[in-house]
Design a protein around this motif. Structure first.
Motif, PDB file in Angstrom:
ATOM      1  N   LEU A  46       2.959  12.339  -6.678  1.00 40.37           N
ATOM      2  CA  LEU A  46       1.803  12.549  -5.816  1.00 40.37           C
ATOM      3  C   LEU A  46       0.509  12.797  -6.587  1.00 40.37           C
ATOM      4  O   LEU A  46      -0.569  12.444  -6.115  1.00 40.37           O
ATOM      5  CB  LEU A  46       2.076  13.712  -4.853  1.00 40.37           C
ATOM      6  N   LEU A  49      -1.672   9.707  -7.262  1.00 40.64           N
ATOM      7  CA  LEU A  49      -2.243   9.207  -6.012  1.00 40.64           C
ATOM      8  C   LEU A  49      -3.394  10.100  -5.560  1.00 40.64           C
ATOM      9  O   LEU A  49      -4.449   9.630  -5.136  1.00 40.64           O
ATOM     10  CB  LEU A  49      -1.158   9.134  -4.931  1.00 40.64           C
ATOM     11  N   LEU A 220       9.870  -5.363   5.828  1.00 40.90           N
ATOM     12  CA  LEU A 220       9.108  -4.550   4.866  1.00 40.90           C
ATOM     13  C   LEU A 220       9.285  -5.085   3.455  1.00 40.90           C
ATOM     14  O   LEU A 220       8.311  -5.214   2.706  1.00 40.90           O
ATOM     15  CB  LEU A 220       9.554  -3.087   4.916  1.00 40.90           C
ATOM     16  N   PHE A 221      10.523  -5.422   3.099  1.00 36.52           N
ATOM     17  CA  PHE A 221      10.767  -5.944   1.754  1.00 36.52           C
ATOM     18  C   PHE A 221       9.952  -7.210   1.510  1.00 36.52           C
ATOM     19  O   PHE A 221       9.296  -7.352   0.476  1.00 36.52           O
ATOM     20  CB  PHE A 221      12.249  -6.253   1.558  1.00 36.52           C
ATOM     21  N   VAL A 224       6.101  -6.307   1.449  1.00 38.09           N
ATOM     22  CA  VAL A 224       5.715  -5.666   0.193  1.00 38.09           C
ATOM     23  C   VAL A 224       5.691  -6.699  -0.931  1.00 38.09           C
ATOM     24  O   VAL A 224       4.790  -6.706  -1.767  1.00 38.09           O
ATOM     25  CB  VAL A 224       6.680  -4.510  -0.134  1.00 38.09           C
ATOM     26  N   ASN A 228       2.323  -7.446  -2.892  1.00 37.86           N
ATOM     27  CA  ASN A 228       2.301  -7.141  -4.316  1.00 37.86           C
ATOM     28  C   ASN A 228       2.336  -8.380  -5.198  1.00 37.86           C
ATOM     29  O   ASN A 228       2.367  -8.262  -6.416  1.00 37.86           O
ATOM     30  CB  ASN A 228       3.497  -6.262  -4.690  1.00 37.86           C
ATOM     31  N   GLN A 246      -3.924  -8.378  -5.974  1.00 34.69           N
ATOM     32  CA  GLN A 246      -3.301  -7.877  -7.209  1.00 34.69           C
ATOM     33  C   GLN A 246      -3.967  -8.468  -8.452  1.00 34.69           C
ATOM     34  O   GLN A 246      -4.061  -7.807  -9.485  1.00 34.69           O
ATOM     35  CB  GLN A 246      -1.801  -8.189  -7.231  1.00 34.69           C
ATOM     36  N   VAL A 286      -7.897   0.393  -6.109  1.00 36.78           N
ATOM     37  CA  VAL A 286      -6.516   0.875  -6.198  1.00 36.78           C
ATOM     38  C   VAL A 286      -6.052   1.390  -4.834  1.00 36.78           C
ATOM     39  O   VAL A 286      -4.953   1.059  -4.364  1.00 36.78           O
ATOM     40  CB  VAL A 286      -6.393   1.994  -7.260  1.00 36.78           C
ATOM     41  N   ALA A 289      -5.220  -1.242  -2.456  1.00 36.97           N
ATOM     42  CA  ALA A 289      -3.942  -1.879  -2.758  1.00 36.97           C
ATOM     43  C   ALA A 289      -2.757  -1.034  -2.292  1.00 36.97           C
ATOM     44  O   ALA A 289      -1.694  -1.556  -1.988  1.00 36.97           O
ATOM     45  CB  ALA A 289      -3.836  -2.159  -4.259  1.00 36.97           C
ATOM     46  N   VAL A 290      -2.952   0.282  -2.242  1.00 34.99           N
ATOM     47  CA  VAL A 290      -1.834   1.173  -1.888  1.00 34.99           C
ATOM     48  C   VAL A 290      -1.719   1.391  -0.386  1.00 34.99           C
ATOM     49  O   VAL A 290      -0.623   1.466   0.163  1.00 34.99           O
ATOM     50  CB  VAL A 290      -2.010   2.551  -2.575  1.00 34.99           C
ATOM     51  N   VAL A 293       0.834  -0.220   2.131  1.00 37.81           N
ATOM     52  CA  VAL A 293       2.205   0.225   1.883  1.00 37.81           C
ATOM     53  C   VAL A 293       2.409   1.620   2.473  1.00 37.81           C
ATOM     54  O   VAL A 293       3.407   1.898   3.147  1.00 37.81           O
ATOM     55  CB  VAL A 293       2.504   0.230   0.368  1.00 37.81           C
ATOM     56  N   LEU A 294       1.438   2.502   2.243  1.00 35.53           N
ATOM     57  CA  LEU A 294       1.562   3.868   2.741  1.00 35.53           C
ATOM     58  C   LEU A 294       1.604   3.913   4.262  1.00 35.53           C
ATOM     59  O   LEU A 294       2.235   4.779   4.851  1.00 35.53           O
ATOM     60  CB  LEU A 294       0.376   4.707   2.258  1.00 35.53           C
ATOM     61  N   TYR A 297       5.204   2.078   5.420  1.00 35.63           N
ATOM     62  CA  TYR A 297       6.389   2.719   4.836  1.00 35.63           C
ATOM     63  C   TYR A 297       7.055   3.785   5.708  1.00 35.63           C
ATOM     64  O   TYR A 297       8.274   3.718   5.913  1.00 35.63           O
ATOM     65  CB  TYR A 297       5.960   3.272   3.475  1.00 35.63           C
ATOM     66  N   GLN A 301      10.980   3.565   6.679  1.00 41.24           N
ATOM     67  CA  GLN A 301      11.746   4.322   5.696  1.00 41.24           C
ATOM     68  C   GLN A 301      13.041   4.883   6.268  1.00 41.24           C
ATOM     69  O   GLN A 301      14.067   4.905   5.594  1.00 41.24           O
ATOM     70  CB  GLN A 301      10.853   5.433   5.162  1.00 41.24           C
TER      71      GLN A 301
END
Lengths: 315, 324
Positions: A46, A49, A220-221, A224, A228, A246, A286, A289-290, A293-294, A297, A301
């Motif tokens: 964490l 981030l 999701l796979f 992502v 990415n 990317q 950055v 880019a994150v 996903v956040l 997820y 999850q």
């Protein structure tokens, strides 16, 4: 993991989890050591981030004051994002990545679902050799050079299709889905057939609703993977204006080249700012880019173990 | 379609001893299952075009391939490219780097997911456990570009660590560009990115352990650590053995992007692995045939290792990757 979930469900009736009767109470030292360990693990993930997000929303003066990345909150400003999302290279790359992710994921999920169902009906025509052809791809990859030459000779160089088509079907995902479909009770399928459903109807009305969790994980796979995607774009795309996020991240943040169309260029030209002032902008890239996903997820999850482990072990 | 045919498929699965007229039964099954075949077709088509066709494209390794005349027009050279590989110090240096990284990760990466799984499993509060799990899985879903960027911002020359060191009068260290530290660096990155995700398998194995075993052990007077040693670890051994064998089977594959992205910073002497070597000789220097030969050697040795590893897995009584 299933244990975890079942315990979580009984939570309301048993508010505090009780230690098994046979287990001796923990020593204070042991508890502290475990706490420190968990803390270190959480912090390792964490902290970077936190620093990146904080720097991206800090005003330029705060970044200068900190002499680099901002660790402690010091003012709030969204100018870095405003600058990035006001058109230009980063905005375009975000749109490109979003487009590829949405289109690619839809395509991959549909193709994978159809094939997984098609191969999951016991005793169907030619399903064994077809499944074998899928499984065989696990063993031996075609290699970088022949794949590159193929993409080249198909005329896909410098097209978005080169980012989607070569990896559109992941054999692993297909096998995971298939083994999940095979566990759906045959009686359900039979009764749907008596009611007049054809294979397509069985898939959409019976099988899919029962497989929402796994399908979400597979989606999701894929998503992502597309979001990415770096290497395919690096390999196949020549034009800078087609770059996905990317590549932008690598060129302008990792390698530190100035981002065209932002004040980063201006500041190096007229010398008023400095590299530090553009750090917030870089960290904003950055964060961009994150963030997707956040966002996705947490929803997916909770299906991880059920979907993936079951499939992986049986596959 | 006649109504009786609708439910026939499960019956065929059970297996009729010998269909009377073979050809007509083929045709009938084809007519019955054409929808299924249609569903499978796009995926198989994609796999054929983008997997099996380039697999055949490996013939360029036996040619002096020229992009202008294509595979059909390029002259055949037999094993010349392969002989060239044997005498190429850069190829061997890339092989040594690859194996060194595999060995290093086996020692310093491999145990970490087990440790994380044990730690998470030992947490009593389900809520905390879920939270820790969610957090440690997360970096798996970040791209390599992102992971390396984060490392650069944390421990790179201008990163948080060094600005802290500078402001406290210590001399800064740039881990990101030091070839001597590269092995440790890439392993640390791999741990940060994937060790949490790797724990998921071990957690699944731990959740299947019968709690009565713990109870029995406790009644027999086993303490916390003895229970860990005699109950928990034995439950993990099959998974550990399997993953270890699989990793050995992929000894020549350490990933691509991580090394491509950091090759400039530390130099090819430390960061060139087999995959990047194939990329640079082939795509960058347009020496397609030679690079394809190098890729083919890597692929064949890798295949042999996977097959051998799976054999070992079977001998060890595990299921392996492709049992049946």
């Amino acid at each position: 993991m299933t244990v975890v979930q079942s315990r979580a469900r009984t939570g309301p009736t048993r508010p505090r989890p009780t230690r098994p009767v046979w287990e001796e109470p923990p020593t204070r030292l042991g508890q502290a050591a475990k706490g420190v360990l968990v803390g270190v693990v959480l912090l390792a993930v964490l902290f970077p981030l936190w620093v990146v997000v904080l720097t991206s929303v800090s005003p330029a003066q705060a970044v200068t004051r900190a002499g680099g990345l901002v660790v402690v909150p010091d003012g709030f400003s969204l100018t870095a994002y405003a600058e990035l999302l006001s058109g230009g290279t980063v905005t375009r790359s975000v749109l490109v990545s979003t487009g590829i992710t949405v289109v690619g994921t839809l395509f991959s999920v549909v193709v994978t679902l159809l094939a997984a169902y098609g191969l999951s009906r016991p005793g169907s025509f030619a399903h064994r050799p077809l499944l074998f052809a899928v499984l065989l791809t696990f063993l031996f990859g075609p290699g970088l050079i022949p794949t590159y030459l193929l993409v080249q000779s198909l005329g896909l160089l410098d097209t978005y299709a080169a980012l989607v088509l070569p990896g559109a079907v992941a054999a692993f995902n297909l096998v995971v889905l298939r083994s999940f479909f095979m566990n759906i009770p045959q009686d359900l399928v039979d009764s749907a057939r008596i009611d007049g459903a054809n294979d397509f109807g069985v898939l959409t009305r019976i099988v899919l609703p029962l497989s929402k969790g796994v399908t979400a994980v597979i989606a999701l796979f894929y998503a992502v993977g597309y979001w990415n995607a770096f290497f395919n774009a690096f390999l196949y795309l020549n034009s800078t204006d087609k770059w996905p996020l990317q590549l932008v991240l690598r060129t302008y943040v990792l390698q530190g080249q100035p981002i065209p169309g932002t004040s980063a260029v201006d500041s190096t030209l007229d010398g008023t700012g400095g590299p530090v002032a553009t750090l917030a902008v870089k960290m904003a890239v950055v964060v961009i880019a994150v963030v997707p996903v956040l966002i996705v997820y947490p929803f997916v999850q909770k299906h991880f173990t059920k979907g993936v482990i079951v499939g992986a072990i049986k596959g | 379609m006649p109504g009786a045919d609708v439910l026939e498929r499960p019956a065929t699965a059970a297996g009729r001893p010998s269909p009377p007229a073979r050809r007509s039964s083929w045709a009938r099954r084809l007519r019955r299952d054409w929808v299924l075949l249609l569903m499978v077709a796009p995926a198989i088509g994609l796999l054929v075009v983008f997997h099996y066709v380039p697999l055949l494209g490996n013939v360029v390794a036996f040619q002096d391939y020229s992009p202008y005349v294509g595979i059909a027009g390029s002259p055949w050279t037999g094993f010349a490219n392969f002989r060239r590989i044997l005498g190429d110090p850069d190829f061997w240096s890339a092989t040594v780097n690859t194996l060194a990284i595999t060995a290093f990760q086996l020692v310093f990466y491999f145990p970490v997911p087990i440790g994380i799984a044990l730690l998470v499993h030992s947490l009593l509060s389900p809520r905390l456990r879920m939270f820790v799990q969610s957090v440690v899985y997360l970096p798996h879903f970040f791209s390599w570009v992102l992971v390396i960027t984060l490392f650069q911002q944390m421990i790179g020359g201008a990163g948080v660590l060094n600005s802290f060191l500078r402001s406290h009068g210590a001399s800064p260290v740039d881990v990101m560009t030091d070839p001597d530290l590269f092995l440790g660096l890439v392993t640390a990155q791999a741990v940060w990115k994937d060790a949490g995700w790797g724990a998921i398998v071990f957690l699944a194995a731990l959740s299947t352990v019968d709690t009565s075993l713990y109870e029995a052990a406790a009644v027999d007077g086993a303490g916390r650590w003895r229970r860990l040693w005699h109950v928990t670890l034995p439950a993990l051994v099959p998974v550990i053995v399997l993953l270890l064998i699989l990793r050995l089977g992929e000894a020549l594959t350490v990933g691509f992007e991580q090394f491509l992205l950091q090759r400039d910073a530390v130099g090819a002497a430390a960061a060139e692995v087999l995959d990047t070597y194939v990329y640079f000789t082939g795509v960058v220097n347009s020496d397609f045939s030679y690079a394809a030969a190098a890729g083919l050697v890597k692929g064949l040795v890798g295949l042999a290792l996977v097959l051998a590893a799976n054999k070992v897995a079977h001998l060890a009584g595990e299921q392996g990757v492709y049992s049946r």
